[in-house]
Design an enzyme around this catalytic site. Sequence first.
Site, PDB file in Angstrom:
ATOM      1  N   ASP A  93       4.246 -21.452  -2.768  1.00  0.00           N
ATOM      2  CA  ASP A  93       4.176 -21.010  -4.168  1.00  0.00           C
ATOM      3  C   ASP A  93       4.493 -19.524  -4.290  1.00  0.00           C
ATOM      4  O   ASP A  93       3.780 -18.780  -4.971  1.00  0.00           O
ATOM      5  CB  ASP A  93       2.795 -21.319  -4.749  1.00  0.00           C
ATOM      6  CG  ASP A  93       2.812 -21.407  -6.274  1.00  0.00           C
ATOM      7  OD1 ASP A  93       3.907 -21.571  -6.843  1.00  0.00           O
ATOM      8  OD2 ASP A  93       1.741 -21.315  -6.892  1.00  0.00           O
ATOM      9  N   GLY A 115      -6.597 -17.869 -14.268  1.00  0.00           N
ATOM     10  CA  GLY A 115      -5.548 -18.817 -13.933  1.00  0.00           C
ATOM     11  C   GLY A 115      -6.010 -20.236 -14.155  1.00  0.00           C
ATOM     12  O   GLY A 115      -7.090 -20.482 -14.684  1.00  0.00           O
ATOM     13  N   LYS A 138     -13.381 -14.587  -7.121  1.00  0.00           N
ATOM     14  CA  LYS A 138     -12.737 -15.682  -7.857  1.00  0.00           C
ATOM     15  C   LYS A 138     -13.755 -16.779  -8.121  1.00  0.00           C
ATOM     16  O   LYS A 138     -14.293 -17.390  -7.208  1.00  0.00           O
ATOM     17  CB  LYS A 138     -11.555 -16.233  -7.052  1.00  0.00           C
ATOM     18  CG  LYS A 138     -10.704 -17.233  -7.820  1.00  0.00           C
ATOM     19  CD  LYS A 138      -9.478 -17.615  -6.999  1.00  0.00           C
ATOM     20  CE  LYS A 138      -8.541 -18.533  -7.775  1.00  0.00           C
ATOM     21  NZ  LYS A 138      -7.346 -18.898  -6.973  1.00  0.00           N
TER      22      LYS A 138
END
Length: 651
Positions: free
Chosen positions: A440, A324, A343
């Site tokens: 979001d 991302g 991540k």
Amino acid sequence: MRCLTKTRSFHYVIIFYSFFFLPFLSSSSDDQRTTVSGLFCGGRSKSSADPNYIPTFVEDMHSLSLKLTTRRFATESLNSTTSIYALIQCHDDLSPSDCQLCYAIARTRIPRCLPSSSARIFLDGCFLRYETYEFYDESVSDASDSFSCSNDTVLDPRFGFQVSETAARVAVRKGGFGVAGENGVHALAQCWESLGKEDCRVCLEKAVKEVKRCVSRREGRAMNTGCYLRYSDHKFYNGDGHHKFHVLFNKGVIVAIVLTTSAFVMLILLATYVIMTKVSKTKQEKRNLGLVSRKFNNSKTKFKYETLEKATDYFSHKKMLGQGGNGTVFLGILPNGKNVAVKRLVFNTRDWVEEFFNEVNLISGIQHKNLVKLLGCSIEGPESLLVYEYVPNKSLDQFLFDESQSKVLNWSQRLNIILGTAEGLAYLHGGSPVRIIHRDIKTSNVLLDDQLNPKIADFGLARCFGLDKTHLSTGIAGTLGYMAPEYVVRGQLTEKADVYSFGVLVLEIACGTRINAFVPETGHLLQRVWNLYTLNRLVEALDPCLKDEFLQVQGSEAEACKVLRVGLLCTQASPSLRPSMEEVIRMLTERDYPIPSPTSPPFLRVSSLTTDLEGSSTISHSTNSTTTFNTMVKTDQASYTSSESSTTRTI
């Protein structure tokens, strides 16, 4: 005692350097394109533990500096017990002095990765990389290539189209470099001079695809192994993009040489510091971590960097799960055999500390079956890592909008995903220890487990507020099409902003269509569903893939239409008319629970609705319908005008 004295003396030298030299570097960085776009550190290896490794690194950096006086590109390799290969590329529009200055900044920042055996740093005007092998002909790498999008959003949908056009045009320029500017969009593309024409083409084509994921933002950057592409809403390159590289010892060049020399001094000092800290960590280092270390120093949330590095096979491409705008996610297998998602974060803003710990602070203490669980983090290695529970299936958008996967989800499964997401949001809004607004909610932030149950992910933009507050006032952040109108126009954030996003999500799931997919005859998804609702033909909005199931399962089609009505209720223009998530759950689960008639969503001109969808020429809609708030419907419940849109639109 002698060792302690040397350490203190060295710290004094570092402090002196910081106060004397760094103001000159930072004061110049605004104009000469020396802003750091991304710093990427590799793993450690046996070679990086060699005592000669750092001296070889310093010598490599110095040799590059000498070569850079006559051109914008240089490579260097020194063969000792440990070989280090390095490459520097300035963009073709930089002057000699700006190129030297950009390199000076890069070589002072990249040692932050030491003792990693590899690193690369992208500045807005140059690129620097080192490795323990010869990499000069590498073009793309799924494991290493990255992109970043700015936080501020552009509300004009034509901007996104122009970005795609300009980026594609600049990428096909011959010679490995090009600039283009048209209709408020400016772009620059640069391949490293070590690449052939075909490798350059492949790299830039991938870069174009990456920056297209940023089209709703004012700026986007693709940072690939062999090239760089940037677009912006303002002109950032020099002149027409070409600058002859004359070697003139003017004032600018002299300043650049002085800064480069000072940077070299800093490298030597930093190299000495790294060697010393490899032997022993001082108390000063621990104090520098401050609140960060104290906050996450318990065994439940703190992971060692080396443990996660080994768990992911040193961040192997084979273990990559997805990528991302702010990092890459890898599958990790802990020593106890447990699978986790790691991540690897990319920080490209000054507020990275806030961005990183916002997510950790908000969700480390909450648990719900429909929320992705944060297991912990690593903050003391060369880069910051977040560790989540592993969710084996992909995100919801890949099931809904991928043609090869679109028939996988039947109506029963889609309804379960809608209900599970609603329960997760209801927990955030009222069931968790603090009230949290996600900000979001979208299909790519809903993950599916092995039973296709939903889990809400990505809390980087989330905000919490006290029970005594009615709303928060904040700059906007989120994804166009999913953001509530009152939030975009006034910057007022409540739980009803999440309800609006959820309503959009419901329409996408039931219809199998993206919210931003525009059809000239019927407009955007929200317009189409509302038009069909007013004509009492709501069934026509449902995903055609579900048609056979609706014929076989009695009542399922009516149930799907009911869900669409709930989606329309959630996307009403007035926040006060939208139901709470608790009410949404009751509407979805209780057969006799009353469902009010929805009022028109924002962005539509109600008077323009026709009584016949097939007469498409009589339907009036704005091509800015999901992003332009000056053309909204004025109803008894809500009125949005340009006079209200003075909110600062950045985080």
